[in-house]
Design an enzyme around this catalytic site. Structure first.
Site, PDB file in Angstrom:
ATOM      1  CG  HIS A 268      -2.039   0.871   1.302  1.00 56.46           C
ATOM      2  ND1 HIS A 268      -2.381   1.713   0.279  1.00 56.46           N
ATOM      3  CD2 HIS A 268      -2.936   1.127   2.297  1.00 56.46           C
ATOM      4  CE1 HIS A 268      -3.430   2.443   0.635  1.00 56.46           C
ATOM      5  NE2 HIS A 268      -3.778   2.120   1.866  1.00 56.46           N
ATOM      6  CG  HIS A 307      -4.382   0.538  -8.196  1.00 58.58           C
ATOM      7  ND1 HIS A 307      -5.714   0.485  -7.892  1.00 58.58           N
ATOM      8  CD2 HIS A 307      -3.809   1.382  -7.308  1.00 58.58           C
ATOM      9  CE1 HIS A 307      -5.946   1.298  -6.871  1.00 58.58           C
ATOM     10  NE2 HIS A 307      -4.801   1.842  -6.493  1.00 58.58           N
ATOM     11  CG  ASP A 363       2.871   4.504  -4.125  1.00 60.26           C
ATOM     12  OD1 ASP A 363       2.836   5.649  -3.672  1.00 60.26           O
ATOM     13  OD2 ASP A 363       2.156   3.578  -3.708  1.00 60.26           O
TER      14      ASP A 363
END
Ligand code: CMC
Length: 429
Positions: A268, A307, A363
């Site tokens: 995460h 994702h 990210d």
């Protein structure tokens, strides 16, 4: 005219059931009437990672994972990133509408005047070991805030609840910056309320002997945009933790600490730190094919790719990639950028990743930006936590006001041993 129902035939019994459909969804509890015999518990749905289970109704964030669309309260993330700022977005998430000028000014004033933390919190933070991870310090300290503000447990008192929202959004950057200063053994820097939310954060992180810290406007803006991109993302792991823990009705500091814990993991929020470690490990462009081969063989995952919801390019990743270039104009290019770009290029053409719809996520590039700004990798997830606090609180507030709210309590399918008798230790095989 079509009927908004689903007809289910149980082939074990031959019986047929008609179940209402609302918003393209059936209520799992409606399955319980499906029984083989009178004493049967009834049918449940099995969904271990909630990949096809809606846990709530929400008006906050909309994602279309196939089309790569992200809306906060209906506003496209691209427009907000270009024209809004983090505090305005936080207001939007919490209250549902963009603020008027006077409401915005009051909101900024309220947040700005809660940035200081109690001196005892500083002492509390001094208790962490010299090498404590800043995320661990943030998690522990936010949890400890509940002991400083015992009135926070009055979560149905609207005025008191508002104050805790202000405190959390205002104090997170202060605790985050203090955790960094502690890691590097530098004195804590108090908030400067003349600065913007992100300008003040940079001040608390980097001020040394200068009388007044002046943030670089490009860096200040870039962090603000990154904060907007990270502000909410509907029912992700940490938000689900916030709602789930919040459903037992603790104070918001305790629930936020739980959300921070969920964010900490490498799958995460911890992914941005893991991406940097991965790029450093790859070392040079020529080693990328071998690294990808090992990922495809299942040895590890490529951090910053894939994702649960986005099955196309993460819209946030597109914006982050743009900001990266603006930041590098000021800081100089991050040497890992070339490896990142080449890795992305190869992945987007590789059948393994194409077939599984694995694209760069938010990210992938954010860590490169943070590193160029002089932030250590251990702070990356902490920045994510600051930004996501607005979303966690908006979701928590919505949960509290939801008429269908109940304590979170999933079911299980028990697959352990049947009832058996205790065997004294000297009689065991
Ligand atoms: N590298 C290599 N293979 C992958 C990756 C990856 N990053 N992600 C998924 N896969 C493969 C996976 O092995 C599986 O293959 P197969 O069908 O052959 O078994 C397939 O793709 C589907 O994966 P999954 O585990 O069912 O997907 P998920 O929706 O459960 O996981 C994820 C989503 C984000 C946890 C996962 O893609 C992942 O581990 N990515 C790397 C960590 C990361 O970048 N996380 C940040 C997410 S975005 C920000 C945030 O949420 O905080």
């Amino acid at each position: 005219m079509s009927k908004e129902t689903l007809t289910i035939t149980d082939n074990r019994t031959g019986q047929t059931y008609e179940i209402p459909v609302n918003n393209d969804t059936i209520q799992a509890i409606d399955l319980r009437q499906i029984k083989v015999s009178e004493g049967d518990f009834g049918m449940m749905s099995y969904d271990p990672a909630y990949s096809n289970t809606a846990s709530c109704k929400s008006t906050i964030t909309f994602i279309d994972g196939d089309k790569g669309i992200l809306l906060y309260r209906g506003y496209p993330i691209e427009q907000l990133a270009k024209r809004s700022n983090y505090l305005e977005v936080a207001y939007l998430l919490l209250y549902g509408e963009l603020p008027s000028k006077s409401k915005y000014d009051k909101w900024v004033h309220d947040i700005t005047h809660h940035t200081f933390i109690h001196e005892n919190i500083k002492k509390f933070m001094d208790g962490f070991r010299y090498d404590a991870h800043p995320m661990g310090m943030l998690l522990g300290t936010v949890g400890a805030l509940s002991t400083f503000y015992p009135e926070a447990k009055e979560i149905f008192d609207t005025r008191l609840r508002e104050i805790q929202l202000h405190r959390l959004i205002a104090k997170l950057p202060t605790i985050a910056a203090f955790s960094y200063r502690r890691t590097v053994g530098q004195p804590y820097v108090y908030p400067d309320n003349d600065l913007s939310y992100t300008g003040n954060f940079l001040n608390m992180m980097f001020k040394m002997t200068e009388l007044k810290y002046k943030p670089d406007p490009v860096i200040e803006k870039a962090i603000d945009v990154l904060f907007m991109l990270h502000a909410d993302h509907e029912q992700n792991c940490s938000t689900s933790a916030m709602r789930s823990v919040g459903s037992s009705l603790p104070d918001p500091f305790s629930a936020t600490a739980a959300a921070i814990a969920a964010l900490y993991g490498p799958l995460h929020g911890g992914a941005n730190e893991a991406v940097l470690n991965m790029l450093q490990q790859i070392e040079s462009k020529d080693k990328i094919p071998e690294y990808i081969k090992r990922a495809k063989e299942g040895e590890f995952r490529l951090m910053g790719f894939g994702h649960r919801v986005y099955k196309s390019y993460d819209p946030r990743a597109k914006i982050v990639k743009q900001i990266a270039h603006e930041v590098f104009e000021v800081t100089g290019k991050n040497p890992l950028l070339d490896i990142a770009l080449e890795l992305e290029r190869i992945v987007l053409e590789d059948e393994y990743f194409v077939k599984r719809k694995l694209y760069p996520n938010v990210d992938f590039y954010s860590g490169l930006i943070y590193q160029s700004m002089g932030l250590p990798t251990s702070m990356f997830t902490v920045l994510f936590a600051i930004a996501r606090t607005a979303g966690w609180l908006a979701q928590w507030k919505e949960m509290l006001q939801d008429e269908e709210r109940k304590i979170s309590r999933p079911r299980q399918i028990y697959v352990g041993p049947e009832k058996r008798d205790y065997i004294p230790i000297d009689e065991r095989a």
